[in-house]
Design a protein around this motif. Structure first.
Motif, short mmCIF file in Angstrom:
data_model
loop_
_atom_site.label_atom_id
_atom_site.label_comp_id
_atom_site.label_asym_id
_atom_site.label_seq_id
_atom_site.Cartn_x
_atom_site.Cartn_y
_atom_site.Cartn_z
N LEU A 3 49.91 95.63 30.17
CA LEU A 3 50.78 94.71 30.27
C LEU A 3 52.06 95.14 29.79
O LEU A 3 53.08 95.17 30.32
CB LEU A 3 50.30 93.31 30.17
CG LEU A 3 49.34 92.80 31.20
CD1 LEU A 3 48.88 91.12 30.60
CD2 LEU A 3 49.87 92.39 32.47
N VAL A 4 51.77 95.32 28.31
CA VAL A 4 52.90 95.65 27.48
C VAL A 4 53.59 96.85 27.78
O VAL A 4 54.73 96.91 27.82
CB VAL A 4 52.40 95.49 25.96
CG1 VAL A 4 53.60 96.14 24.94
CG2 VAL A 4 52.35 94.01 25.77
N THR A 5 52.75 98.03 28.11
CA THR A 5 53.33 99.09 28.27
C THR A 5 54.25 99.25 29.76
O THR A 5 55.25 99.50 29.78
CB THR A 5 52.33 100.24 28.44
OG1 THR A 5 51.58 100.19 27.28
CG2 THR A 5 53.05 101.53 28.74
N ALA A 6 53.56 98.74 30.63
CA ALA A 6 54.22 98.26 31.80
C ALA A 6 55.78 97.80 31.88
O ALA A 6 56.80 98.15 32.20
CB ALA A 6 53.58 97.68 32.98
N ALA A 7 55.71 96.79 31.08
CA ALA A 7 57.08 95.94 30.65
C ALA A 7 57.84 96.99 29.93
O ALA A 7 59.18 96.80 30.43
CB ALA A 7 56.78 94.67 29.93
N LEU A 8 57.50 97.77 29.07
CA LEU A 8 58.22 98.41 28.32
C LEU A 8 59.07 99.37 28.99
O LEU A 8 60.16 99.63 28.97
CB LEU A 8 57.46 99.15 27.19
CG LEU A 8 57.39 98.56 25.85
CD1 LEU A 8 56.56 99.23 25.03
CD2 LEU A 8 58.74 98.15 25.11
N PHE A 9 58.12 99.95 29.97
CA PHE A 9 58.71 101.06 30.97
C PHE A 9 59.83 100.46 31.87
O PHE A 9 60.78 101.25 32.15
CB PHE A 9 57.74 101.86 31.69
CG PHE A 9 57.29 103.14 30.85
CD1 PHE A 9 55.82 102.99 30.52
CD2 PHE A 9 58.05 104.10 30.46
CE1 PHE A 9 55.35 103.89 29.57
CE2 PHE A 9 57.42 105.21 29.68
CZ PHE A 9 56.17 104.84 29.54
N LEU A 10 59.50 99.15 32.17
CA LEU A 10 60.55 98.51 33.23
C LEU A 10 61.94 98.23 32.41
O LEU A 10 62.87 98.58 32.94
CB LEU A 10 60.16 97.28 33.71
CG LEU A 10 58.72 97.56 34.64
CD1 LEU A 10 58.28 95.99 35.14
CD2 LEU A 10 59.52 98.01 36.06
N ILE A 11 61.72 97.69 31.14
CA ILE A 11 62.85 97.55 30.38
C ILE A 11 63.80 99.09 30.03
O ILE A 11 64.83 98.79 30.06
CB ILE A 11 62.53 97.14 29.07
CG1 ILE A 11 62.00 95.53 29.26
CG2 ILE A 11 63.65 96.84 27.92
CD1 ILE A 11 61.45 95.07 28.02
N ILE A 12 62.95 100.02 29.72
CA ILE A 12 63.56 101.38 29.52
C ILE A 12 64.44 101.58 30.99
O ILE A 12 65.53 102.11 30.83
CB ILE A 12 62.49 102.39 29.07
CG1 ILE A 12 62.00 102.25 27.85
CG2 ILE A 12 63.18 103.55 29.32
CD1 ILE A 12 61.06 103.12 27.47
N ALA A 13 63.82 101.69 32.02
CA ALA A 13 64.56 101.70 33.28
C ALA A 13 65.85 100.97 33.35
O ALA A 13 66.86 101.40 33.63
CB ALA A 13 63.51 101.46 34.37
N ALA A 14 65.74 99.68 32.77
CA ALA A 14 66.86 98.76 32.90
C ALA A 14 67.82 99.31 32.05
O ALA A 14 69.15 99.31 32.16
CB ALA A 14 66.60 97.58 32.89
N LEU A 15 67.60 99.62 30.88
CA LEU A 15 68.31 100.31 29.86
C LEU A 15 69.15 101.46 30.19
O LEU A 15 70.23 101.64 29.97
CB LEU A 15 67.62 100.30 28.57
CG LEU A 15 66.99 99.41 27.85
CD1 LEU A 15 66.33 99.31 26.63
CD2 LEU A 15 68.41 98.34 27.14
N ALA A 16 68.32 102.44 30.73
CA ALA A 16 68.92 103.73 31.07
C ALA A 16 69.94 103.46 32.28
O ALA A 16 70.85 104.06 32.10
CB ALA A 16 67.92 104.68 31.76
N LEU A 17 69.65 102.34 33.13
CA LEU A 17 70.75 102.09 34.21
C LEU A 17 71.92 101.96 33.39
O LEU A 17 72.96 101.68 33.92
CB LEU A 17 70.24 101.08 34.86
CG LEU A 17 69.52 101.32 36.30
CD1 LEU A 17 69.05 100.11 36.96
CD2 LEU A 17 70.40 102.14 37.26
#
Lengths: 521, 669, 99
Positions: free
Chosen positions: A354-368
């Motif tokens: 759960l946590v890793t999935a959330a982290l990657f989604l956040i990284i995607a948002a931050l990269a945007l």
């Protein structure tokens, strides 16, 4: 005999096959609804699950290749119940996140995504060794294409490396699986030859690859040891564990983010799940024999992964190396050969996913918000106009470092308690990893959200789509943090049963020393 | 309502407040977020009083109420409940925490009024109070650890509240990491206790420990030492104290709440709560007492030469907690806890007054830049002096009674503790000295520019810069707001300060030896199982201790008067004479540099080594490139046979056929 | 007349043909020598048929002739293609199957 699990496994594939012939704009909605269907089914499975019994539920058991003793055998127990739910939930999230972007050849992309879900669910549900190996190897195919065709940067090099690493392990595992099946029926060479000859005999053979049968038949210790090494090769590469993690950096750089969510959060779990499902029950003497080796690998992975995680500049690799460390914790829990450790490992598998999935989604948002860059040197101060993003990121970060109050803490607590029982020193070294986890996680959070706003960063809050993918994950993390017993109650029976034999052997050898407190020192 | 229900209410109010503010912050106008938060804490305080009365209704032996809500984690022999323990100790702590928090919330309503992150601040503050209350009310070691960690997280959030400041985020990271080290110590200690007693709830552990452990058992000593690691990390004792001075980066009310009154006292609470274990392992208690004494001396010496107002008060906190640790490790529990209470009052007061001073100084925090603020800020001066008197232990103030009770009890133990008590008296002298150093330097003497303009009614405009580095800032979210607020102009700042001043001066009356024993009697049921409960100093010894302490504090105040008012040149002469000592003290005994060299640099170097060497050469080079190199070498060796020449292939063909023919011919013959 | 002499003769012719295949570089000559080897084989088959008194050898010799004819067609076709592309008619030059 029920068909529920077959439906759960093959629903995504069926939807994807239909989507191949329908117009392009229907592909994503169709596959997404299939994943929602699987999630609904998974939740129903959890609700209807009988926590008191340790036996398999929703069993499907049909003859498949009777000459070889391979059966199409599926079942759910406390061990894989929440892993199936995790898979279903993360595929819903990833498919939704993927549907927000446009892809080239979308029908093929979503087909591979769905095929991957089918393979993973099959691997989790399989109760026959060859069926498990089939799904394990099948998992590789869609990811090869997803990384190689739709990835960025050096995608072909990355995916080739990834496939070769995994295949070497998988083929060794196949040899091991066949060896288990044949040698458990016929322990020495002449008898083995006879058994194999009997394969083509009219009445079928006495070979069986069903996990229940294999657990009942014991193999001699020497045989167990080399078979253990074959399986360990496959699972340690999947995890990945040091030193078999060489595929990780390039693969993590090349994989598109929605797929990376799945690669990191779900695929890595199939390996460690295999340890609990196949290796510990069927090869208990070998597990005990190699316990110290596996604990050393686990602890080195924890320390190495943590130390490298906080010296990375790319955000993806911070999470990648942190995954090596977290999977090291899970391996530690499994090879503590203690029921607490195994329960902790199961809990940690779910929460880390759960946590890793959330982290990657956040990284995607931050990269945007940073002009597409994922370099920590170019990030900074994103929290300025993004309070919701900051709050969700904070919750996920605190869960990643297993702060008490998060479900990850309960998992790590049980793992450490299980390790401390007999192997205190390993546990203490692993505890250093806990402190390092705090360092790299807070560093990631601060570099992204705090300090001066970096020149390329445009701070804006989460869009509705981003929120829709992230909020359910965070809600589940917080909910499990408040009530971890939800998972622990249902997984207890099955997990302790899997570890039972190896655990008994372990405690017998440990307690032949004088049973007093000083044995630890 | 039962004590248990009151306990849950105590927790529900601040949690509810935090959630309400967090979810609805856009809808809350003006200062309402602050009042909602204060209201929530007021509700919590009332519930704590309710719990107090519910307990007092019961017989003293029955004043330990457990209340379980649901099973948190129960598997493989480990059973953790979401359960509270309401007993005199936890109610005492809950009252102190919620009471002081209430006053600080009211103070913050005005102090933080112009900050753009106003609602976020109060959400964090409520969350912090919830965490601290969870910590003190928890009924088992795991829930204690959860509260412990939440407190650390809330502290991190509040220290790095102005998150666009590099210094603040670095301080937050430091505090968090040291806190995690403490958490790890707690977890390992919990395991050691669980593995021998099979329980994690307090009753199970303490009863089990009495049965399983011999006094002085190695495992128990190690478990207690690990508990001390946790306690020292949280309470900023040597050597895990380096985070507290840096934590002054947070807003001043945060320093008042977290780093004076509540969070840092958690370690003292832990030792008091687990006292049955420490009594069975006196070695660990001795270690704690020694560390407490060393800490109080160390911190007092550093406070003597520090120049940042908030950091002086921070070192004072470290020093005073040393007294509390000494008290509870000398098994004088109610003395240590009484000092915890009085310290909460006067230290929070000192910080609040300091906040007012810094606001008047437009954000500058160095006492070298301050002077003569007495005329312009009479209220701040009066309350600060009240707090300083209590801190110095001037006769009849609350600090007088509590601190000297601790030292008298320590002296009474004898042996090693006599030495520690002497050290504590030396520390008391130094405390009076540095406390009035601040008073005389800041409030007396020539008024500085800001004081003169304030006396004319003009508050100096804030400078919008980082007080430590001088970097320019703006006033948007993540940096302090545009305006500063002082107590003389804001009633919601003045009222709490006044209340605390009264408490700082008068609360000592709760513990006058031989006359009032309010705190002692209230806490007695919790510590009834202690073997040292009756070992209190005789009244004569107590009054002698009070006399010595009072005399020392007056000597200290007089010395400060001499050095900073009558002969202001003298400190400079002393600094020149003892230059090396001064450097040692102003570098805080080089602890920060020590940790940097020992821990931080090697880890960073390890990371670089891992990337450059291990990843590149071992993993990539040896495994991946090595394998492909081997395969390539093998195939180029095999390729040598493929010449492409037809005649060569034909030759090999004929060779092979002849060999076969010969083989079969020779076989048949 | 002893038929075994014919077998000896066929052995000689076979060896001459083999030597020619191995040493000559002109593909036409190699084809000629291949024909020699095949005809030597034919001769051996016929003489064995005469020795054993059965017709199997002679029938097999006919089949060998068919194979020889096919193989010559392809070989000559390759040589003509080489000539058309102006390549040197030299077997050693044709090394494109080199590894």
């Amino acid at each position: 005999m029920t068909v529920h699990l077959s439906v759960v496994i093959f629903l995504p594939l069926a939807a994807a096959l239909i989507a191949l012939i329908l117009p392009r704009r229907l592909t994503a909605p169709l596959v997404f609804s299939a994943t929602l269907g699987v999630l609904g089914y998974a939740i129903a499975l959890i609700a209807d699950f009988d926590a008191a019994s340790g036996a398999l539920q929703y069993v499907t058991d049909a003859a498949w290749i009777s000459e070889l003793g391979v059966r199409y055998s599926l079942g759910v127990d406390g061990l894989n119940l929440f892993l199936i739910a995790l898979t279903a939930l993360l595929w819903v999230v990833a498919t939704f996140a993927a549907s927000l972007r446009t892809w080239e050849r979308p029908r093929l992309f979503f087909f591979h995504l769905a095929l991957a879900e089918t393979a993973v669910l099959g691997a989790f549900c399989a109760q026959d060794l060859i069926l498990f190996v089939v799904f394990f190897d099948l998992m590789l195919v869609p990811f090869y294409f997803l990384i190689g065709c739709w990835g960025d940067g050096q995608r072909v090099y990355a995916t080739t490396k990834f496939v070769i690493y995994t295949l070497v392990g998988s083929l060794l595992m196949l040899a091991g699986a066949v060896a288990i099946g044949v040698l458990s029926e016929a322990p020495d060479l002449p008898a083995a030859a006879q058994a194999l000859a009997g394969v083509s005999a009219p009445g079928g053979s006495r070979l069986s690859f069903s996990l229940a049968d294999l657990q009942a038949r014991t193999l001699p210790a020497g045989t167990q040891q080399w078979i253990f090494l074959l399986f360990a090769a496959a699972f340690l590469v999947k995890a990945p564990a040091f030193p078999f993690h060489g595929w990780m950096p390039d693969a993590y750089r090349a994989t598109p983010l929605p797929v990376l969510v799945l690669l990191s959060a779900v695929l890595s779990k199939v390996g460690v799940y295999g340890f609990l499902r196949v290796v510990l029950p069927i090869l208990p003497e070998a597990s005990l024999h190699f316990q110290d080796l596996m604990l050393v690998i686990a602890v080195v992975s924890i320390i190495y992964g943590s130390v490298l995680a906080f010296s990375q500049d790319e955000a993806r690799l911070v999470v990648g190396y942190s995954s090596i460390a977290q999977l090291g914790f899970i391996t530690l829990g499994i090879f503590s050969l203690d029921p607490k450790g195994a329960q902790g490992a199961v809990m940690q598998m779910v929460t880390h996913g759960l946590v890793t999935a959330a982290l990657f989604l956040i990284i995607a948002a931050l990269a945007l918000r940073a002009g597409g860059s994922e370099s920590l040197a170019r990030w900074g101060g994103t929290a300025l106009r993004a309070p919701v993003l900051a709050t969700l990121f904070l919750i996920v970060a605190l869960a990643t470092l297993a702060m008490p109050g998060s479900p990850n803490f309960v998992g790590e607590l049980l793992i450490l308690f299980g390790t401390f029982e007999d192997k205190l020193v390993y546990g203490i070294v692993a505890s250093v990893g806990v402190v390092l986890a705090a360092v790299y996680t807070i560093r990631l959070f601060q570099r992204a959200m705090h300090n001066r706003v970096a020149p390329d960063v445009e701070s804006r809050d989460l869009s509705l789509g981003e929120l829709a993918t992230l909020a359910p994950l965070v809600a589940v993390i917080v909910g499990l943090g408040a009530y971890p017993q939800l998972v622990l109650k249902r997984s207890e029976q099955a997990t302790t049963a899997r570890v039972e034999q190896a655990s008994k052997l372990a405690h017998r050898t440990a307690r032949t020393a004088a049973f007093n407190i000083d044995r630890r020192w | 309502m039962s004590a248990g229900s009151y306990g849950w209410l105590v927790l529900a109010f601040p949690l509810g407040g935090a959630l309400l503010i967090a979810l609805g912050w856009r809808l809350l106008p003006g200062r309402s977020a602050g009042w909602i938060a204060s209201g929530a804490i007021f509700g919590s305080f009332l519930s704590a009083i309710g719990a107090l009365f519910a307990l007092l209704e019961r017989e003293p032996e029955a004043r330990a109420v457990t209340s379980t809500w649901f099973s948190y984690a129960q598997t493989a022999g480990l059973s953790v409940d979401m359960g509270l323990l309401i007993d005199p100790l936890s109610v005492f702590m809950a009252l102190v925490v919620s009471g002081v928090s209430l006053l600080i919330h009211i103070y913050s309503v005005a102090y933080m009024a112009s900050d753009r992150g106003y609602a976020r601040y109060f959400a964090y503050l409520n969350l912090f109070v919830f965490s601290m209350l969870l910590l003190v009310l928890a009924g088992n070691l795991i829930l204690l650890t959860v509260g412990w960690a939440f407190v650390g997280a809330a502290s991190y959030l509040l220290i790095s509240f102005w998150y666009r400041r590099k210094t603040a985020t670095a301080a937050g990271m430091k505090a968090f990491v040291i806190n995690v080290i403490g958490d790890v110590g707690l977890v390992i200690a919990t395991f050691l206790l669980f593995s021998e007693t099979g329980a994690v709830d307090y009753a199970g552990v303490f009863d089990g420990a009495a049965k399983v452990f011999e006094p002085g058992d190695t495992t128990l000593v190690i478990a207690c030492l690990l508990l001390l690691v946790g306690a020292f990390a949280k309470s900023a004792q040597l050597p895990l104290h380096t985070w507290l001075p840096d934590a002054m980066e947070g807003p001043t009310p945060v320093s008042a709440l977290i780093h004076a009154a509540t969070m840092v006292t958690a370690g003292v609470y832990l030792i008091a709560r687990t006292h049955p274990l420490f009594e069975l392992a006196p070695t660990a208690a001795d270690v704690a007492a020694i560390v407490g004494t060393l800490t109080l001396l160390f911190a007092a010496t550093v406070a003597l030469v520090a120049t940042d107002l908030k950091r002086i008060i921070a070192y004072s906190t470290i020093s005073q907690i040393g007294y509390m640790v000494l008290g509870v490790s000398a098994f004088a529990y109610s003395a240590g806890l009484f000092h915890l209470m009085t310290h909460a009052f006067f230290k929070a007061l000192l910080f609040m007054a300091a906040g007012s001073v810094i606001a008047a100084m437009a954000g500058r925090q160095s006492i070298d830049a301050m002077g003569g603020l007495r005329v312009a800020m009479p209220l701040t001066f009066a309350t600060f002096t009240a707090g300083a008197l209590a801190l110095a232990g001037a006769p009849l103030t609350s600090g007088f009674f509590s601190k000297d009770e601790v030292i008298a009890a320590t002296l009474d133990r004898g042996g090693l503790y006599t030495v520690l008590a002497i050290g504590a008296y030396v520390g008391a002298l130094l405390t009076a000295l540095y406390a009035f150093r601040i008073v005389f330097r800041v409030f007396l003497g020539e008024p500085v520019v800001e004081a003169r303009s304030l006396a004319r009614g003009q508050l100096a405009p804030s400078r919008h810069e980082n007080p430590a580095t001088g970097e320019q800032e703006d006033t948007d979210v993540g940096f302090p707001g545009p305006e500063h607020h002082i107590a003389e102009r804001e009633r919601s700042m003045a009222a709490p300060m006044g209340a605390l001043a009264l408490l700082a001066l008068l609360a000592g009356l709760l513990g006058v030896p031989a006359v009032t024993h309010v705190v002692d009697r209230f806490l007695e049921p919790t510590f009834a199982d202690s073997q040292y409960i009756d070992q209190t100093p005789s009244d004569g010894a107590a009054y002698l201790g009070l006399a010595i302490g009072g005399a020392l504090s007056l000597v200290g105040i007089a010395a400060a008067y001499l050095l900073y008012v009558r002969r202001p040149a003298l400190p400079l002469v002393l600094r020149a004479r003892f230059a090396r000592t001064h450097r040692l003290l102003s570098s805080r005994w080089y602890f920060d540099e020590l940790f940097d060299r020992l821990l931080v640099r090697p880890t960073v170097a390890a990371g670089r080594f891992g990337n450059a060497v291990v990843e590149r050469f071992l993993v990539q080079g040896a495994l991946v490139d090595g394998t492909s190199a081997v395969v390539r070498a093998g195939s180029s060796a095999a390729r040598a046979a493929q010449t492409g020449q037809v005649r060569a292939y034909a030759f090999l063909l004929i060779l092979g056929v002849s060999a076969l023919v010969l083989y079969f011919l020779s076989g048949s013959v | 007349m002893d038929a075994s002499w014919f077998v000896v003769l066929s052995a000689f012719i076979f060896c001459i043909g083999a030597a020619g295949v191995l040493t000559r570089r002109n593909p036409l000559v190699i084809l000629l020598c291949l024909e020699l080897m095949l005809n030597a084989g034919n001769l051996a088959l016929v003489s064995f048929s005469r020795m054993h008194g059965s017709l199997d050898g002679q029938i097999f010799a006919l089949i060998v002739m068919v194979v020889a004819a096919c193989e010559v067609v392809i070989g000559l076709g390759l040589i003509v293609a080489m000539h058309r592309r102006r390549l040197r008619i030299d077997v050693d030059e044709m090394a494109q199957l080199r590894g």
